[in-house]
Design an enzyme around this catalytic site. Structure first.
Site, mmCIF file in Angstrom:
data_model
loop_
_atom_site.group_PDB
_atom_site.id
_atom_site.type_symbol
_atom_site.label_atom_id
_atom_site.label_comp_id
_atom_site.label_asym_id
_atom_site.label_seq_id
_atom_site.Cartn_x
_atom_site.Cartn_y
_atom_site.Cartn_z
ATOM 1 N N ALA A 202 -5.063 -1.785 -10.948
ATOM 2 C CA ALA A 202 -6.019 -2.753 -11.494
ATOM 3 C C ALA A 202 -6.650 -3.618 -10.416
ATOM 4 O O ALA A 202 -7.678 -4.249 -10.652
ATOM 5 C CB ALA A 202 -5.322 -3.643 -12.520
ATOM 6 N N ARG B 172 -10.819 -6.550 0.214
ATOM 7 C CA ARG B 172 -10.936 -6.308 1.661
ATOM 8 C C ARG B 172 -11.586 -4.964 1.991
ATOM 9 O O ARG B 172 -11.961 -4.716 3.132
ATOM 10 C CB ARG B 172 -9.559 -6.431 2.315
ATOM 11 C CG ARG B 172 -9.135 -7.892 2.507
ATOM 12 C CD ARG B 172 -7.688 -8.008 2.858
ATOM 13 N NE ARG B 172 -7.377 -7.348 4.111
ATOM 14 C CZ ARG B 172 -6.166 -6.905 4.455
ATOM 15 N NH1 ARG B 172 -5.163 -7.067 3.617
ATOM 16 N NH2 ARG B 172 -5.974 -6.319 5.597
HETATM 17 C C1 UD1 Z 1 3.951 -6.566 -3.999
HETATM 18 C C2 UD1 Z 1 5.392 -6.975 -4.299
HETATM 19 C C3 UD1 Z 1 6.132 -7.185 -2.983
HETATM 20 C C4 UD1 Z 1 6.067 -5.915 -2.144
HETATM 21 C C5 UD1 Z 1 4.617 -5.496 -1.963
HETATM 22 C C6 UD1 Z 1 4.557 -4.139 -1.302
HETATM 23 C C7 UD1 Z 1 5.407 -8.229 -6.391
HETATM 24 C C8 UD1 Z 1 5.437 -9.557 -7.009
HETATM 25 N N1 UD1 Z 1 5.390 -8.204 -5.065
HETATM 26 O O1 UD1 Z 1 3.339 -7.669 -3.379
HETATM 27 O O2 UD1 Z 1 7.489 -7.519 -3.220
HETATM 28 O O3 UD1 Z 1 6.688 -6.112 -0.898
HETATM 29 O O4 UD1 Z 1 3.940 -5.401 -3.222
HETATM 30 O O5 UD1 Z 1 3.231 -3.806 -0.990
HETATM 31 O O6 UD1 Z 1 5.428 -7.225 -7.096
HETATM 32 N N2 UD1 Z 1 -1.652 -5.079 -9.325
HETATM 33 C C9 UD1 Z 1 -2.175 -4.911 -10.580
HETATM 34 N N3 UD1 Z 1 -2.307 -6.001 -11.395
HETATM 35 C C10 UD1 Z 1 -1.924 -7.242 -10.999
HETATM 36 C C11 UD1 Z 1 -1.379 -7.408 -9.707
HETATM 37 C C12 UD1 Z 1 -1.251 -6.297 -8.902
HETATM 38 O O7 UD1 Z 1 -2.533 -3.804 -10.971
HETATM 39 O O8 UD1 Z 1 -2.063 -8.176 -11.793
HETATM 40 C C13 UD1 Z 1 -1.524 -3.898 -8.450
HETATM 41 C C14 UD1 Z 1 -2.399 -4.011 -7.223
HETATM 42 O O9 UD1 Z 1 -3.659 -3.412 -7.460
HETATM 43 C C15 UD1 Z 1 -1.595 -3.260 -6.191
HETATM 44 C C16 UD1 Z 1 -0.157 -3.490 -6.608
HETATM 45 O O10 UD1 Z 1 -0.204 -3.850 -7.968
HETATM 46 O O11 UD1 Z 1 -1.841 -1.875 -6.215
HETATM 47 C C17 UD1 Z 1 0.536 -4.559 -5.781
HETATM 48 O O12 UD1 Z 1 -0.127 -5.783 -5.964
HETATM 49 P P1 UD1 Z 1 -0.313 -6.804 -4.779
HETATM 50 O O13 UD1 Z 1 -1.024 -7.983 -5.317
HETATM 51 O O14 UD1 Z 1 -0.917 -6.134 -3.608
HETATM 52 O O15 UD1 Z 1 1.190 -7.210 -4.490
HETATM 53 P P2 UD1 Z 1 1.762 -7.858 -3.179
HETATM 54 O O16 UD1 Z 1 1.477 -9.295 -3.209
HETATM 55 O O17 UD1 Z 1 1.332 -7.099 -2.003
#
Ligand code: UD1
Ligand code: CA
Length: 446
Positions: A10, A15
């Site tokens: 989602a 970036r």
């Molecule tokens: C997340 C993890 C973190 C881990 C890291 C690895 C959590 C809270 N944190 O952090 O522990 O080390 O990934 O890369 O899970 N996404 C959605 N909907 C949302 C939020 C995110 O679909 O509401 C998807 C994003 O598109 C992405 C993935 O989930 O593909 C991870 O989301 P992101 O916001 O990048 O998480 P991080 O903060 O990197």
């Protein structure tokens, strides 16, 4: 036990600086979300749920094309990874078994790693990795073999920030357990998000077990920018080259050969420098792809020879020992065993019979401006240089064309087609003409 996949896709990927959703950017010709689906497919999942948000329509269309049985659910507001997984609750209603959560922007989790996750006997299993640079990752807090909880970098204490064992994001748990735990996840943290990672602490506080399965950092590589996309492409290509060579393919200069996610090359094929494989190429044993060829959607039969500088477009199907030479383009055409198209030709929407020889500069005129038409060239026929075959047209077996002929009607078996202006010789005229031209030039320059 059955497995269901939940793929989080989602996110906006700001970036990337792109109008295209992040998970649709491609590595080796396959969208990132397709890589995640492909890794997960190794577990033969009973259900696949993709959580879409930014660019949902475009992502859903691509997902449907890759796996019509996959279900897409929308997360209209990105409130965190826990909230994202929760969107799959209804789609997994009635499912009994294990759920594995993958990220749509993390293309390289290997099937072997997922198999180890799926073998875990813990209530909740997290895929972790050790890194020298754990900066932004969630930290895995372990006691002995047991995983106690995951703390996000933003919420971590200085001591916790020292931990180098990090969360890849991949989590697996029994379906009912996962959604029960998710119901209790709140958003009282530094980001104000519903963290999927909180299910670990909730599970252990209820006396359930959590464990870490580890993998190499390279597998957990996530794509957030064009630079990381290029790095991922490089990783993919490096691995694909090693795999090809390990399987018995000679790569004369590996670093200059580019593979697609689905390139299939048999042992004892030979690939020269600067060859690019687009999607959908199969190459059989003993085939030789010489330098500077571009192939997509085609099949190269055993011991066939291609190039240098040949282009095989979708639907090119070369039988054994066929030869395609320099500056030749083949599209949607079968080239039968031992047939040769050696120089400067375009063969499209055509069939070329066994052992036929297509002379230099032959063109199948397949397009009338509105429709495409087919050309059939019989076995053992000989097409003279610079022949234009105006389709639809058919040349019989063992037929011939004279050089420079424009073929507009079918040529019977064994016949010669000739259609060109007869050449005449004018004795002495060449020298005379030169004298006249030189005299003119002298006058002009004086
Ligand atoms: C997340 C993890 C973190 C881990 C890291 C690895 C959590 C809270 N944190 O952090 O522990 O080390 O990934 O890369 O899970 N996404 C959605 N909907 C949302 C939020 C995110 O679909 O509401 C998807 C994003 O598109 C992405 C993935 O989930 O593909 C991870 O989301 P992101 O916001 O990048 O998480 P991080 O903060 O990197
Ligand atoms: Ca991330």
């Amino acid at each position: 036990m059955q497995t269901a996949l939940v793929i989080l896709a989602a996110g906006m990927g700001s970036r990337m600086k792109s109008s295209k959703p992040k998970v649709l950017h491609e590595v080796a010709g396959l969208p990132l979300v397709g890589h995640a689906m492909r890794s997960g497919a190794a577990l033969s999942p009973a259900r696949t749920v993709v959580v879409t948000g930014h660019g949902a329509e475009a992502v859903e269309a691509v997902v449907a094309g890759l796996d019509p049985s996959a279900v897409c659910v929308r997360q209209t507001e990105q409130l965190g990874t826990g909230h994202a997984v929760d969107q799959a609750r209804d789609a997994l209603d009635g499912f009994e078994g294990q759920v594995i959560v993958l990220y749509g922007d993390t293309p390289f989790i290997s099937p072997e790693t997922l198999a180890r996750m799926s073998d875990s006997d813990a209530d909740v299993t997290v895929l972790g990795f050790e890194t020298a640079d754990p900066e932004k990752y969630g930290r895995l807090v372990v006691e002995g073999d047991a995983l106690m909880r995951i703390v996000e970098a933003k919420d971590a204490s200085p001591d916790e920030l020292e931990i180098r064992l990090c969360n890849s994001g991949v989590i697996s748990a029994d379906c009912a357990t996962l959604f029960n735990l998710l119901s209790n996840v709140g958003n009282d943290n530094a980001s104000g998000e519903y963290y999927l990672t909180d299910v670990v602490g909730l599970a252990t506080s209820k006396g359930m077990s959590a464990k870490v399965v580890t993998c190499l950092e390279e597998e957990t590589m996530g794509i957030n920018s064009r630079v990381q996309l290029a790095e991922a492409e490089a990783v993919f290509q490096r691995n694909a080259r090693v795999t090809a060579m390990t399987n018995g393919v000679t790569l004369a200069e590996p670093a200059s050969v580019y593979f697609s996610h689905d390139t299939a090359i048999a042992a004892d094929a030979w690939v020269g420098p600067n060859v690019v494989f687009g999607p959908g190429v199969t190459v059989d044993a003993g085939a030789e792809i010489r330098a500077f060829c571009h192939l997509e959607g085609c099949h190269v039969g055993p011991d066939a020879q291609i190039g240098p500088f040949a282009r095989l477009r979708p639907g090119a199907d070369l039988a054994a020992k066929a030869r395609i030479g320099n500056f030749v383009e083949i599209k949607n055409a079968t080239i039968a065993e031992g047939a040769k198209v050696n120089h400067l030709s375009y063969v499209g929407d055509a069939s070329v019979g066994e052992a036929a020889n297509i002379g230099a500069g032959t063109i199948t005129c397949n397009y009338d401006g509105v429709m495409k038409h087919r050309t059939e060239i019989g076995a053992r026929s000989f097409v003279g240089s610079n022949t234009l075959l105006v389709a639809p047209v058919k040349m019989g077996d063992e037929s011939m064309t004279a050089s420079g002929t424009v073929v507009t009607k079918d040529v019977p078996d064994g016949a010669l087609a000739i259609g060109r202006v007869e050449a005449q010789n004018k004795p002495g005229f060449a020298r005379k003409l030169m004298q006249i031209l030189r005299a003119k030039k002298m006058k002009r320059d004086s």
